[in-house]
Design a protein around this motif. Sequence first.
Motif, PDB file in Angstrom:
ATOM      1  N   LEU A  32      -6.806   0.705  -6.536  1.00 25.92           N
ATOM      2  CA  LEU A  32      -5.297  -0.156  -7.061  1.00 25.92           C
ATOM      3  C   LEU A  32      -4.686  -0.845  -8.341  1.00 25.92           C
ATOM      4  CD1 LEU A  32      -2.718   3.108  -5.653  1.00 25.92           C
ATOM      5  CD2 LEU A  32      -4.167   3.642  -7.546  1.00 25.92           C
ATOM      6  N   PHE A  33      -4.882  -1.609  -6.787  1.00 27.55           N
ATOM      7  CA  PHE A  33      -4.810  -3.130  -8.178  1.00 27.55           C
ATOM      8  C   PHE A  33      -6.050  -3.508  -8.676  1.00 27.55           C
ATOM      9  CE2 PHE A  33      -3.987  -4.204  -2.901  1.00 27.55           C
ATOM     10  CZ  PHE A  33      -2.016  -4.387  -3.204  1.00 27.55           C
ATOM     11  N   GLY A  34      -6.945  -2.824  -8.985  1.00 31.85           N
ATOM     12  CA  GLY A  34      -7.572  -3.234  -9.546  1.00 31.85           C
ATOM     13  C   GLY A  34      -6.883  -2.208 -11.102  1.00 31.85           C
ATOM     14  N   GLU A  35      -6.639  -1.568 -11.098  1.00 32.71           N
ATOM     15  CA  GLU A  35      -6.180  -0.872 -12.400  1.00 32.71           C
ATOM     16  C   GLU A  35      -4.976  -1.104 -12.318  1.00 32.71           C
ATOM     17  OE1 GLU A  35      -5.936   3.168 -10.833  1.00 32.71           O
ATOM     18  OE2 GLU A  35      -8.738   3.587 -11.112  1.00 32.71           O
ATOM     19  N   HIS A  36      -4.083  -1.120 -11.783  1.00 36.18           N
ATOM     20  CA  HIS A  36      -2.485  -2.036 -12.211  1.00 36.18           C
ATOM     21  C   HIS A  36      -2.132  -2.945 -11.264  1.00 36.18           C
ATOM     22  CE1 HIS A  36      -2.331   2.562 -13.043  1.00 36.18           C
ATOM     23  NE2 HIS A  36      -2.884   2.269 -11.747  1.00 36.18           N
ATOM     24  N   GLY A  37      -3.218  -3.835 -11.006  1.00 31.67           N
ATOM     25  CA  GLY A  37      -2.729  -5.248 -10.808  1.00 31.67           C
ATOM     26  C   GLY A  37      -1.750  -5.012  -9.324  1.00 31.67           C
ATOM     27  N   PHE A  38      -1.409  -7.014  -8.679  1.00 30.17           N
ATOM     28  CA  PHE A  38      -1.022  -6.435  -7.541  1.00 30.17           C
ATOM     29  C   PHE A  38       0.471  -6.184  -7.754  1.00 30.17           C
ATOM     30  CE2 PHE A  38       2.064  -8.649  -4.427  1.00 30.17           C
ATOM     31  CZ  PHE A  38       1.580  -8.918  -3.734  1.00 30.17           C
ATOM     32  N   ALA A  39       1.189  -6.689  -8.607  1.00 28.06           N
ATOM     33  CA  ALA A  39       2.759  -6.584  -8.764  1.00 28.06           C
ATOM     34  C   ALA A  39       2.666  -4.542  -9.178  1.00 28.06           C
ATOM     35  CB  ALA A  39       2.800  -7.045  -9.997  1.00 28.06           C
ATOM     36  N   GLY A  40       2.024  -4.028 -10.052  1.00 29.06           N
ATOM     37  CA  GLY A  40       1.594  -2.695 -10.794  1.00 29.06           C
ATOM     38  C   GLY A  40       1.328  -1.699  -9.483  1.00 29.06           C
ATOM     39  N   ALA A  41       0.987  -2.107  -8.521  1.00 25.24           N
ATOM     40  CA  ALA A  41       0.146  -0.864  -7.208  1.00 25.24           C
ATOM     41  C   ALA A  41       1.401  -0.916  -6.718  1.00 25.24           C
ATOM     42  CB  ALA A  41      -0.988  -1.576  -7.172  1.00 25.24           C
ATOM     43  N   SER A  42       2.033   0.215  -6.504  1.00 23.19           N
ATOM     44  CA  SER A  42       3.070   0.195  -5.514  1.00 23.19           C
ATOM     45  C   SER A  42       2.676   0.673  -4.203  1.00 23.19           C
ATOM     46  CB  SER A  42       4.195   1.060  -5.654  1.00 23.19           C
ATOM     47  OG  SER A  42       3.419   2.406  -5.854  1.00 23.19           O
ATOM     48  N   THR A  43       2.698   0.279  -2.877  1.00 18.42           N
ATOM     49  CA  THR A  43       2.362   0.461  -1.643  1.00 18.42           C
ATOM     50  C   THR A  43       2.632   1.917  -1.678  1.00 18.42           C
ATOM     51  OG1 THR A  43       5.133  -0.003  -0.533  1.00 18.42           O
ATOM     52  CG2 THR A  43       2.776  -1.512  -0.452  1.00 18.42           C
ATOM     53  N   ARG A  44       3.623   2.578  -1.802  1.00 16.31           N
ATOM     54  CA  ARG A  44       3.626   4.037  -1.866  1.00 16.31           C
ATOM     55  C   ARG A  44       2.571   4.970  -2.781  1.00 16.31           C
ATOM     56  NH1 ARG A  44       9.144   6.345  -4.542  1.00 16.31           N
ATOM     57  NH2 ARG A  44       9.782   5.201  -3.105  1.00 16.31           N
ATOM     58  N   ASP A  45       2.665   4.213  -3.778  1.00 15.24           N
ATOM     59  CA  ASP A  45       0.853   5.068  -5.222  1.00 15.24           C
ATOM     60  C   ASP A  45      -0.169   4.976  -3.439  1.00 15.24           C
ATOM     61  OD1 ASP A  45       2.698   5.657  -6.536  1.00 15.24           O
ATOM     62  OD2 ASP A  45       1.931   4.258  -8.073  1.00 15.24           O
ATOM     63  N   ILE A  46      -0.308   3.486  -2.903  1.00 16.27           N
ATOM     64  CA  ILE A  46      -1.406   2.941  -2.057  1.00 16.27           C
ATOM     65  C   ILE A  46      -1.612   3.834  -1.106  1.00 16.27           C
ATOM     66  CG2 ILE A  46      -2.612   1.384  -1.037  1.00 16.27           C
ATOM     67  CD1 ILE A  46      -1.277  -1.168  -2.926  1.00 16.27           C
ATOM     68  N   ALA A  47      -0.445   4.504  -0.915  1.00 14.51           N
ATOM     69  CA  ALA A  47      -0.649   5.321   1.027  1.00 14.51           C
ATOM     70  C   ALA A  47      -1.311   6.549   0.466  1.00 14.51           C
ATOM     71  CB  ALA A  47       0.749   5.407   1.070  1.00 14.51           C
ATOM     72  N   ALA A  48      -0.555   7.183  -1.230  1.00 15.92           N
ATOM     73  CA  ALA A  48      -0.550   8.413  -0.970  1.00 15.92           C
ATOM     74  C   ALA A  48      -2.273   8.245  -1.759  1.00 15.92           C
ATOM     75  CB  ALA A  48       0.062   8.820  -2.440  1.00 15.92           C
ATOM     76  N   ALA A  49      -2.837   7.663  -2.150  1.00 10.89           N
ATOM     77  CA  ALA A  49      -4.384   7.512  -2.654  1.00 10.89           C
ATOM     78  C   ALA A  49      -4.817   7.745  -1.606  1.00 10.89           C
ATOM     79  CB  ALA A  49      -4.606   6.667  -3.746  1.00 10.89           C
ATOM     80  N   GLY A  51      -3.742   8.858   1.159  1.00 15.16           N
ATOM     81  CA  GLY A  51      -3.434  10.615   2.400  1.00 15.16           C
ATOM     82  C   GLY A  51      -3.308   9.346   3.820  1.00 15.16           C
ATOM     83  N   VAL A  52      -1.852   8.623   3.649  1.00 12.61           N
ATOM     84  CA  VAL A  52      -1.675   8.434   5.346  1.00 12.61           C
ATOM     85  C   VAL A  52       0.270   7.739   4.475  1.00 12.61           C
ATOM     86  CG1 VAL A  52      -3.349   6.747   6.134  1.00 12.61           C
ATOM     87  CG2 VAL A  52      -1.673   5.686   4.396  1.00 12.61           C
ATOM     88  N   ASN A  53       0.738   7.816   5.148  1.00 11.71           N
ATOM     89  CA  ASN A  53       2.002   7.579   4.892  1.00 11.71           C
ATOM     90  C   ASN A  53       2.433   6.051   4.745  1.00 11.71           C
ATOM     91  OD1 ASN A  53       2.841   6.670   8.207  1.00 11.71           O
ATOM     92  ND2 ASN A  53       3.184   8.249   8.116  1.00 11.71           N
ATOM     93  N   ALA A  54       3.015   5.694   4.173  1.00  7.26           N
ATOM     94  CA  ALA A  54       3.994   4.212   3.797  1.00  7.26           C
ATOM     95  C   ALA A  54       3.896   3.547   5.129  1.00  7.26           C
ATOM     96  CB  ALA A  54       5.271   3.551   3.218  1.00  7.26           C
ATOM     97  N   PRO A  55       4.299   3.511   5.985  1.00  9.44           N
ATOM     98  CA  PRO A  55       4.697   2.791   7.255  1.00  9.44           C
ATOM     99  C   PRO A  55       3.372   2.287   7.351  1.00  9.44           C
ATOM    100  CG  PRO A  55       6.075   4.657   7.123  1.00  9.44           C
ATOM    101  CD  PRO A  55       5.557   5.003   6.658  1.00  9.44           C
ATOM    102  N   ALA A  56       2.124   3.601   8.081  1.00 14.46           N
ATOM    103  CA  ALA A  56       1.029   2.947   8.140  1.00 14.46           C
ATOM    104  C   ALA A  56       0.233   1.853   7.551  1.00 14.46           C
ATOM    105  CB  ALA A  56      -0.272   3.553   7.513  1.00 14.46           C
ATOM    106  N   LEU A  57       0.856   1.396   5.987  1.00 11.43           N
ATOM    107  CA  LEU A  57       0.222   0.058   5.466  1.00 11.43           C
ATOM    108  C   LEU A  57       0.762  -1.093   6.163  1.00 11.43           C
ATOM    109  CD1 LEU A  57      -0.723   2.199   3.218  1.00 11.43           C
ATOM    110  CD2 LEU A  57       0.036   0.395   1.608  1.00 11.43           C
ATOM    111  N   GLN A  58       1.790  -1.096   6.651  1.00  9.29           N
ATOM    112  CA  GLN A  58       2.778  -1.633   7.230  1.00  9.29           C
ATOM    113  C   GLN A  58       2.101  -2.421   8.608  1.00  9.29           C
ATOM    114  OE1 GLN A  58       7.434  -1.483   8.221  1.00  9.29           O
ATOM    115  NE2 GLN A  58       7.080  -3.954   8.904  1.00  9.29           N
ATOM    116  N   TYR A  59       1.672  -1.274   9.228  1.00 11.03           N
ATOM    117  CA  TYR A  59       1.096  -1.328  10.458  1.00 11.03           C
ATOM    118  C   TYR A  59      -0.579  -1.736  11.044  1.00 11.03           C
ATOM    119  CZ  TYR A  59      -1.927   0.715  15.201  1.00 11.03           C
ATOM    120  OH  TYR A  59      -1.846   0.934  15.988  1.00 11.03           O
ATOM    121  N   TYR A  60      -0.973  -1.477  10.049  1.00  5.37           N
ATOM    122  CA  TYR A  60      -2.262  -2.528   9.642  1.00  5.37           C
ATOM    123  C   TYR A  60      -2.891  -3.765   9.262  1.00  5.37           C
ATOM    124  CZ  TYR A  60      -4.623   1.978  11.310  1.00  5.37           C
ATOM    125  OH  TYR A  60      -5.019   2.806  11.654  1.00  5.37           O
TER     126      TYR A  60
END
Length: 240
Positions: A32-49, A51-60
């Motif tokens: 997603l960073f490659g396709e949309h860039g840092f600003a364009g790739a949301s953490t919500r979309d990354i988490a969905a892709a 298969g985790v919930n958004a807080p998992a990104l903050q945890y890791y």
Amino acid sequence: MNQTRRPRRPPDGGYARGDETRQRIIAAAVTLFGEHGFAGASTRDIAAAAGVNAPALQYYFENKEGLYQACAEYITNDLKARFAPVMRQANDVLKSDGDTDALIDAYLGIHEVTMDCVLLQPYASKKRLFVARELADEEPDVASKLLHQRLKKPLNKLILTLLSRIMGTSPNDSVTRIRMLTLKGQIMPFYHPPGACLDLLGWKEIDAAKGALLKATVLAQTRTLLDSWRVGPGAHRSAP
């Protein structure tokens, strides 16, 4: 991009399932960073892709910047691991004062891994797009700096040393460096397969069979060039 804080969870620690989840998030983020860039790739979309919930990104990764840094580290470490065996072999040949045939084989070993990275790995195109955005000054140069310092700089030095030994020149010789660039240039048309090379070849894609044909062709012509530049009994340095 703000300076990242230390993640709550050490990147290399924890249990196997947690490591698997972390890696899945990184794989989704690279895409997603490659396709949309840092600003364009949301953490919500990354988490969905992933298969985790958004807080998992903050945890890791603590934050989005930390995740981007982790992607850059992953790409760099993955490529270093792929090149490590052939780089060790090439250094062993240089240390043992191997003959010109051994030097050419070592050079071709590095060339082959480069071709494999470009042609035969489906995930490679996503990693290339991630780095390409940085090289185009669209993103902070995190991955490109890591790649340069940890892989490209030592790899280029090694390649120049091999080529100079084959040619009987200095690594700083202009002809040596020009020839190194032209040998690398053989691979560039296939670096982004959706481009003009597919149209010229009349192909819709580069699958495993076509990738193997490209690799064999490029390696064969590289060997021919290296053979023609070699210095040895009855040989002489080719004129530029």
